[in-house]
Design an enzyme around this catalytic site. Structure first.
Site, PDB file in Angstrom:
ATOM      1  N   ASP A   8       0.509  -1.540   0.034  1.00  0.00           N
ATOM      2  CA  ASP A   8      -0.646  -0.069  -0.403  1.00  0.00           C
ATOM      3  C   ASP A   8       1.178   1.167  -0.120  1.00  0.00           C
ATOM      4  OD1 ASP A   8      -1.576   2.109   0.435  1.00  0.00           O
ATOM      5  OD2 ASP A   8      -2.596   1.720   2.575  1.00  0.00           O
ATOM      6  N   LYS A  71       2.357  11.326  -3.033  1.00  0.00           N
ATOM      7  CA  LYS A  71       1.314  10.801  -4.313  1.00  0.00           C
ATOM      8  C   LYS A  71       0.865  11.705  -4.826  1.00  0.00           C
ATOM      9  CE  LYS A  71      -1.599   6.877  -3.176  1.00  0.00           C
ATOM     10  NZ  LYS A  71      -2.097   6.306  -1.940  1.00  0.00           N
ATOM     11  N   GLU A 169      -7.225   0.355  -4.663  1.00  0.00           N
ATOM     12  CA  GLU A 169      -7.643  -0.084  -3.126  1.00  0.00           C
ATOM     13  C   GLU A 169      -8.363  -0.173  -2.457  1.00  0.00           C
ATOM     14  OE1 GLU A 169      -5.974   4.461  -2.590  1.00  0.00           O
ATOM     15  OE2 GLU A 169      -4.070   3.894  -2.771  1.00  0.00           O
ATOM     16  N   ASP A 191     -12.883   6.190   2.521  1.00  0.00           N
ATOM     17  CA  ASP A 191     -11.379   5.804   3.048  1.00  0.00           C
ATOM     18  C   ASP A 191     -11.446   7.175   3.316  1.00  0.00           C
ATOM     19  OD1 ASP A 191      -8.683   5.961   2.690  1.00  0.00           O
ATOM     20  OD2 ASP A 191      -8.493   4.987   1.450  1.00  0.00           O
TER      21      ASP A 191
END
Ligand code: AMP
Length: 617
Positions: A8, A71, A169, A191
């Site tokens: 991850d 990211k 994800e 999330d």
């Protein structure tokens, strides 16, 4: 089997996980100090490159050389990220094409920075296993476009990892909860991490995930909770201790060190309040110590507007997916901030269901990546019964032998069909015995079901044509059908082949099949030789009864002698002798069989002619 790890690669933290072969459960790999989370932070110092916790400690001292949240820049062009620049203390080189970050007098690309994080995780896994790791599954947000995915692959390649699969994800999180086992359903993955919020609506169909809609807020998360709590604390400290603060010349919000200290204290208090109803905060200053008792209600009041802000994107995602909240079958929580009780309550209220939260929300995506990696590496797990048949499936045939229709490890759904016949003249009922296992004999396999196919017209042995079909659907449910094609008589039974089988049992059954393989083959060959002998004996006996007049005396005597020899050999254990005497009997009857065939053909034509005469009348 080559090992594949699941990674991850997060905005704030990254993790690496694998599936433990003993328990068949995914597990994260901690560092030497037992920490699972690796902060996705890379610091470029004159002494070298630091990653994780060590890099985080550089954040205050070297903000321009310490890269975090990279990211957000992966696979993006300069124009795409202009809006991000105000959030980032490090410098982005204005250029065409891909974004470059300026650190310590050099330029680095986002994949290069991510590669430093990936390499640290790769090395962590290599230390854990004591072997080189070269392959990984890496997760990305569902909304990542092709270039963002490609940048992630590149980061893997730079780190010396072959990225065998990029997984969304929310799909990984659903996999960690085994939701691939849903035959059909809709999953909402909520999330909420440190700095980002994502909502994804997925459809699961026969184990395949499809993203229906995504939404979110790229600048909303636990960091905002910390900020509101910190500002509230700063105000409270200020009102109680303004004189001491003024004397020391400390500005709680603008002074970087003081602000950082207050932020850490706020975050710690926030985390404690996720499990306890109230907590005491203690912050020592040079001239005084600040104490404050904080009930959970206080923090809930402060963060309520932020939690409410996540619900708009949820409603929008539902709308885009063309679904109402009541049509969501499962809700999965991901991200550290979903530990906050208020968040859980609001999510539950919106979707009208209790969300899945048994797994650690920080780890769930990495765990799912590990599950996907395990599937790709060819491992068999309890969680994957949907994907492959863990053991072979077949039916019992004459002499207690198993005839396999679906071999183990066949991807499902699948079906197989084979023809069988009867072994006794005039047989009207056939016993169907469905078996599972890797052994040759029915008695050594697991009996799944028995049923009967009855009502078959009486026919000579070998005449009925019984078609047996095995069908395994995506839930692992096996339906066995037997149909006699001449009469059309059929029977069926539904069994759950995996029900009640633990992975250890499966493993033992697979291992047994290797231990006993040789002995099993011998037994099987002996039984087959006997079966063949029985069939030939039955045919010859019938031929002697019906066609004796077609054979010479010498021929008849020779056949009877060969028949007696075979009956004797059939009772023994030597399959070679049985096979030889069977061949000898076949040879002795060759001529008789030929003349009987001629006679039978003539008979057929004659009767046909009689039929035709009947019809024309
Ligand atoms: P993630 O990006 O998923 O690693 O989530 C990090 C965020 O989760 C940070 O804002 C943390 O403060 C927050 N977090 C972690 N543990 C807890 C907890 N027990 N209660 C509330 N927030 C938490």
């Amino acid at each position: 089997m080559s090992r594949i790890i699941g990674i991850d690669l997060g905005t704030t933290n990254s993790l690496v996980a694998y599936v433990d072969e003993k328990t068949n459960l995914p597990r994260v790999i901690p560092d030497e100090r037992g920490r699972a989370l690796l902060p996705s932070i890379v610091a470029f110092t004159p002494e070298g490159i630091l990653v994780g916790e060590a890099a985080r400690r550089q954040l205050v001292r070297r903000p321009r050389a310490t890269v975090y949240s990279v990211k957000r820049l992966m696979g993006r062009g300069f124009d795409d990220v202009k809006g991000e620049l105000r959030y980032l203390p490090f410098a982005i080189a204005p250029a065409d094409g891909i974004v470059k970050i300026q650190v310590e007098g050099r330029e680095v690309t986002p994949p290069e920075v991510s590669a430093v994080v990936l390499r640290a995780l790769k090395e962590r896994a290599e230390r854990h296993f004591g072997e080189a790791i070269e392959q990984a599954v890496i997760t990305v947000p569902a909304y990542f476009n092709d270039s963002q995915r490609q940048a992630t692959r590149d980061a893997g390649r730079i780190a010396g990892l072959d990225v065998v699969r990029i997984v969304n994800e929310p799909t990984a999180a659903s996999l960690a909860y085994g939701l691939d086992r849903l035959k059909r359903g809709v999953v909402a993955v909520y999330d909420l991490g440190g700095g980002t919020f994502d909502i994804s609506i997925l459809r699961v169909n026969e184990g395949i995930f499809e993203v229906l809609a995504t939404n979110g807020d790229t600048h909303l998360g636990g960091d905002d909770f910390d900020r509101v709590l910190m500002l509230w604390l700063a105000e409270d400290i200020q009102s109680h201790h303004h004189r001491e603060l003024a004397q020391a010349g400390v500005d709680l919000v603008r002074d970087a060190d003081a602000a950082q200290e207050l932020r850490l204290a706020a975050e710690a208090a926030k985390m404690r309040l996720s499990t306890v109803e109230r907590t005491t905060l203690t912050i020592p200053f040079a001239d005084f110590t600040y104490h404050r008792d904080i009930p959970r209600d206080d923090i809930e009041r402060l963060i309520a507007p932020l939690v409410a802000k996540t619900l708009g994107p949820c409603r929008q995602a539902l709308k885009d997916a063309g679904l109402g909240a009541s049509e969501i079958d499962e809700v999965v929580l991901v991200g550290g901030s979903t530990r906050v009780p208020l968040v859980r309550r609001r999510v539950q209220e919106l979707f009208g269901r209790v969300p899945h939260s048994q797994l650690n929300p920080d780890e769930v995506v990495a765990l799912g990546a590990a599950v996907q990696a395990h599937i790709l590496a060819g491992g068999i797990t309890d969680m994957l019964l949907l994907d492959v048949t863990p053991l072979s499936l077949g039916i019992e045939t004459l002499g207690g032998i198993v005839s396999v229709l679906i071999p183990r490890n066949t991807t499902i759904p699948t079906s197989a069909r084979e023809m069988f016949t009867t072994s006794v003249d005039g047989q009207t009922v056939v016993d169907m015995h469905v078996l599972q296992g890797e052994r040759e004999l029915a008695k050594d396999c697991r009996s799944l079901a028995r049923f009967e196919l009855s009502g078959i017209d009486p026919m000579p042995a070998g005449m009925p044509r019984i078609e047996v079909t095995f069908l395994i659907d995506a839930n692992g449910l096996l339906t066995t059908t037997a149909k006699e094609l001449r009469t059309g008589k059929a029977a069926a039974i539904e069994v759950k082949p995996t029900y009640g089988l633990s992975e250890t049992e499966v493993q033992r059954m697979v291992e047994d099949s290797f231990t006993y393989a040789e002995a099993d083959v011998e037994t099987r060959l002996l039984i087959e030789a006997r079966n063949e002998a029985d069939t030939v004996i039955t045919h010859v006996e019938r031929a002697l009864r019906q066609g004796a007049h077609l054979a010479t005396d010498a021929e008849r005597r020779a056949i009877e002698a060969a028949l007696a020899k075979l009956r004797q050999a059939r009772g023994g254990d030597d399959r070679h002798v049985i096979i030889e005497t069977t061949t000898a009997l076949n040879r002795a009857t060759e001529h008789l069989a030929e003349v009987m065939m001629d006679a039978a053909l003539r008979g057929a034509i004659q009767s046909r002619r009689a039929d035709e005469i009947m019809e024309s009348q």
